[in-house]
Design a protein around this motif. Sequence first.
Motif, PDB file in Angstrom:
ATOM      1  N   ASP A  64       0.806  -1.223   0.000  1.00  0.00           N
ATOM      2  CA  ASP A  64       0.000   0.000   0.000  1.00  0.00           C
ATOM      3  C   ASP A  64       0.841   1.275   0.000  1.00  0.00           C
ATOM      4  O   ASP A  64       0.300   2.373   0.114  1.00  0.00           O
ATOM      5  CB  ASP A  64      -0.971   0.010   1.187  1.00  0.00           C
ATOM      6  N   TRP A  65       2.160   1.158  -0.144  1.00  0.00           N
ATOM      7  CA  TRP A  65       3.010   2.337  -0.194  1.00  0.00           C
ATOM      8  C   TRP A  65       3.174   2.811  -1.639  1.00  0.00           C
ATOM      9  O   TRP A  65       3.171   2.021  -2.579  1.00  0.00           O
ATOM     10  CB  TRP A  65       4.392   2.036   0.373  1.00  0.00           C
ATOM     11  N   GLY A  66       3.359   4.114  -1.805  1.00  0.00           N
ATOM     12  CA  GLY A  66       3.606   4.682  -3.121  1.00  0.00           C
ATOM     13  C   GLY A  66       5.082   4.666  -3.485  1.00  0.00           C
ATOM     14  O   GLY A  66       5.944   4.265  -2.696  1.00  0.00           O
ATOM     15  N   PHE A  67       5.364   5.110  -4.705  1.00  0.00           N
ATOM     16  CA  PHE A  67       6.730   5.111  -5.230  1.00  0.00           C
ATOM     17  C   PHE A  67       7.019   6.419  -5.963  1.00  0.00           C
ATOM     18  O   PHE A  67       6.128   6.986  -6.614  1.00  0.00           O
ATOM     19  CB  PHE A  67       6.935   3.976  -6.241  1.00  0.00           C
ATOM     20  N   PRO A  79      -2.311   7.534   0.813  1.00  0.00           N
ATOM     21  CA  PRO A  79      -1.720   8.825   1.194  1.00  0.00           C
ATOM     22  C   PRO A  79      -1.370   8.924   2.676  1.00  0.00           C
ATOM     23  O   PRO A  79      -0.636   9.828   3.078  1.00  0.00           O
ATOM     24  CB  PRO A  79      -2.807   9.836   0.812  1.00  0.00           C
ATOM     25  N   ARG A  80      -1.874   8.006   3.474  1.00  0.00           N
ATOM     26  CA  ARG A  80      -1.553   8.004   4.909  1.00  0.00           C
ATOM     27  C   ARG A  80      -0.284   7.222   5.200  1.00  0.00           C
ATOM     28  O   ARG A  80       0.194   7.221   6.331  1.00  0.00           O
ATOM     29  CB  ARG A  80      -2.718   7.392   5.697  1.00  0.00           C
ATOM     30  N   LYS A  81       0.262   6.559   4.200  1.00  0.00           N
ATOM     31  CA  LYS A  81       1.430   5.709   4.380  1.00  0.00           C
ATOM     32  C   LYS A  81       2.663   6.343   3.728  1.00  0.00           C
ATOM     33  O   LYS A  81       2.553   7.220   2.871  1.00  0.00           O
ATOM     34  CB  LYS A  81       1.172   4.334   3.747  1.00  0.00           C
ATOM     35  N   ILE A 106      17.784   3.857  -2.203  1.00  0.00           N
ATOM     36  CA  ILE A 106      16.385   3.661  -1.806  1.00  0.00           C
ATOM     37  C   ILE A 106      16.140   4.442  -0.526  1.00  0.00           C
ATOM     38  O   ILE A 106      16.942   4.363   0.421  1.00  0.00           O
ATOM     39  CB  ILE A 106      16.061   2.174  -1.565  1.00  0.00           C
ATOM     40  N   ALA A 107      15.058   5.195  -0.474  1.00  0.00           N
ATOM     41  CA  ALA A 107      14.705   5.951   0.732  1.00  0.00           C
ATOM     42  C   ALA A 107      13.215   5.794   1.017  1.00  0.00           C
ATOM     43  O   ALA A 107      12.419   5.468   0.131  1.00  0.00           O
ATOM     44  CB  ALA A 107      15.062   7.423   0.567  1.00  0.00           C
ATOM     45  N   VAL A 108      12.861   6.059   2.258  1.00  0.00           N
ATOM     46  CA  VAL A 108      11.465   6.021   2.704  1.00  0.00           C
ATOM     47  C   VAL A 108      11.122   7.389   3.274  1.00  0.00           C
ATOM     48  O   VAL A 108      11.818   7.896   4.159  1.00  0.00           O
ATOM     49  CB  VAL A 108      11.240   4.943   3.780  1.00  0.00           C
ATOM     50  N   GLN A 109      10.046   7.988   2.752  1.00  0.00           N
ATOM     51  CA  GLN A 109       9.621   9.311   3.193  1.00  0.00           C
ATOM     52  C   GLN A 109       8.199   9.252   3.726  1.00  0.00           C
ATOM     53  O   GLN A 109       7.304   8.678   3.103  1.00  0.00           O
ATOM     54  CB  GLN A 109       9.706  10.318   2.043  1.00  0.00           C
ATOM     55  N   GLU A 110       7.982   9.877   4.890  1.00  0.00           N
ATOM     56  CA  GLU A 110       6.671   9.897   5.526  1.00  0.00           C
ATOM     57  C   GLU A 110       5.812  11.036   4.990  1.00  0.00           C
ATOM     58  O   GLU A 110       6.341  12.075   4.573  1.00  0.00           O
ATOM     59  CB  GLU A 110       6.809  10.070   7.030  1.00  0.00           C
ATOM     60  N   PRO A 111       4.477  10.887   5.023  1.00  0.00           N
ATOM     61  CA  PRO A 111       3.614  12.029   4.716  1.00  0.00           C
ATOM     62  C   PRO A 111       3.812  13.121   5.768  1.00  0.00           C
ATOM     63  O   PRO A 111       4.105  12.834   6.932  1.00  0.00           O
ATOM     64  CB  PRO A 111       2.195  11.445   4.817  1.00  0.00           C
ATOM     65  N   GLY A 120       6.454  22.196   0.838  1.00  0.00           N
ATOM     66  CA  GLY A 120       5.153  22.318   0.195  1.00  0.00           C
ATOM     67  C   GLY A 120       4.723  21.131  -0.623  1.00  0.00           C
ATOM     68  O   GLY A 120       3.699  21.175  -1.307  1.00  0.00           O
ATOM     69  N   SER A 121       5.465  20.034  -0.555  1.00  0.00           N
ATOM     70  CA  SER A 121       5.168  18.862  -1.377  1.00  0.00           C
ATOM     71  C   SER A 121       4.114  17.949  -0.774  1.00  0.00           C
ATOM     72  O   SER A 121       3.602  17.055  -1.447  1.00  0.00           O
ATOM     73  CB  SER A 121       6.445  18.049  -1.599  1.00  0.00           C
ATOM     74  N   GLY A 122       3.812  18.152   0.506  1.00  0.00           N
ATOM     75  CA  GLY A 122       2.914  17.245   1.200  1.00  0.00           C
ATOM     76  C   GLY A 122       3.633  16.090   1.862  1.00  0.00           C
ATOM     77  O   GLY A 122       2.995  15.236   2.481  1.00  0.00           O
ATOM     78  N   TRP A 123       4.962  16.078   1.753  1.00  0.00           N
ATOM     79  CA  TRP A 123       5.753  14.999   2.320  1.00  0.00           C
ATOM     80  C   TRP A 123       6.707  15.524   3.369  1.00  0.00           C
ATOM     81  O   TRP A 123       7.185  16.656   3.289  1.00  0.00           O
ATOM     82  CB  TRP A 123       6.509  14.259   1.226  1.00  0.00           C
ATOM     83  N   GLY A 124       6.967  14.687   4.382  1.00  0.00           N
ATOM     84  CA  GLY A 124       7.761  15.100   5.521  1.00  0.00           C
ATOM     85  C   GLY A 124       9.142  14.489   5.539  1.00  0.00           C
ATOM     86  O   GLY A 124       9.846  14.449   4.518  1.00  0.00           O
ATOM     87  N   ASP A 125       9.529  13.960   6.695  1.00  0.00           N
ATOM     88  CA  ASP A 125      10.892  13.493   6.901  1.00  0.00           C
ATOM     89  C   ASP A 125      11.174  12.179   6.167  1.00  0.00           C
ATOM     90  O   ASP A 125      10.286  11.338   5.996  1.00  0.00           O
ATOM     91  CB  ASP A 125      11.158  13.274   8.393  1.00  0.00           C
TER      92      ASP A 125
END
Length: 290
Positions: A64-67, A79-81, A106-111, A120-125
Amino acid sequence: MAVISGLVRVMERAARKAGTRLRRDFGEVEHLQVSRKGPGDFVSKADQHAERTIYDELLLARPDWGFVMEEGGTIEGDPRKPRWIVDPLDGTTNFLHSIPHFAISIAVQEPALDGKGADGSGWGDVIAGLVYQPITDESFWAEKTRGAWLHDRRLRVSARRNLDEALIGTGIPFSNRGDAGQWSRIYAEIGPRVASIRRNGAASLDLAWVAAGRFDGFWETDLQIWDSAAGCLLVREAGGFVSDFRGRSLPICAESVLAGTDGLHARLHKLLAGAMKPSANPVDQGGAVG
């Protein structure tokens, strides 16, 4: 010894699986140098195959994660993941010329909690990142608040505090990408004051090398988020500092990035900021590399 989380294991498994094929393909590139067709199409296919391998592995683990991927673009998830940020072959030109310096990132970014994020992208750390060098079998990884590591060895940025002892990495504008005049001005400010400057051709590895203490600093512009997402986290978790050229500590610095040790980042930024100021001297505006 590091306790490797399930998330990092997923990332490393995907990177190593793709890296096995890249090593095999890399061995074929040298033979293609003499062919009439040339190796360009072959390398493109190697890049795409690596990305598909990584995508399949990560999707299986977190369906359920995006790319966000260099080749495949953006694929929306829940969008919550969190989302994955993937560069399957950073250092394509090196690969193309049989230079064994390239990486998978490869990285993982939280909403973002506020729905906007610092940029302003809607994405956090960025909460996890991995840079894998298939040729040397080096796996640099980090998790937010858990430090940066090379395999199971804790990484720290170098302890150098004098510019004249510092080895700095950079990326140079090429093929009409980037601002060559700006780069020349920055080089003219930083170059004479440091021990040396290197251009290795893979930003993710350059940042990993800052985290590992091999480089003392790094700057580049005109990157994409998949080039620097994992590397920015690695440097920060190794005790270094990362900002854009304006001094903002964004989760991912890509349009411009300046990384350095805790003792050198501020001094490098001061030099860089001085080079960015408008100059009355027209030679300075278009200066060549000194």
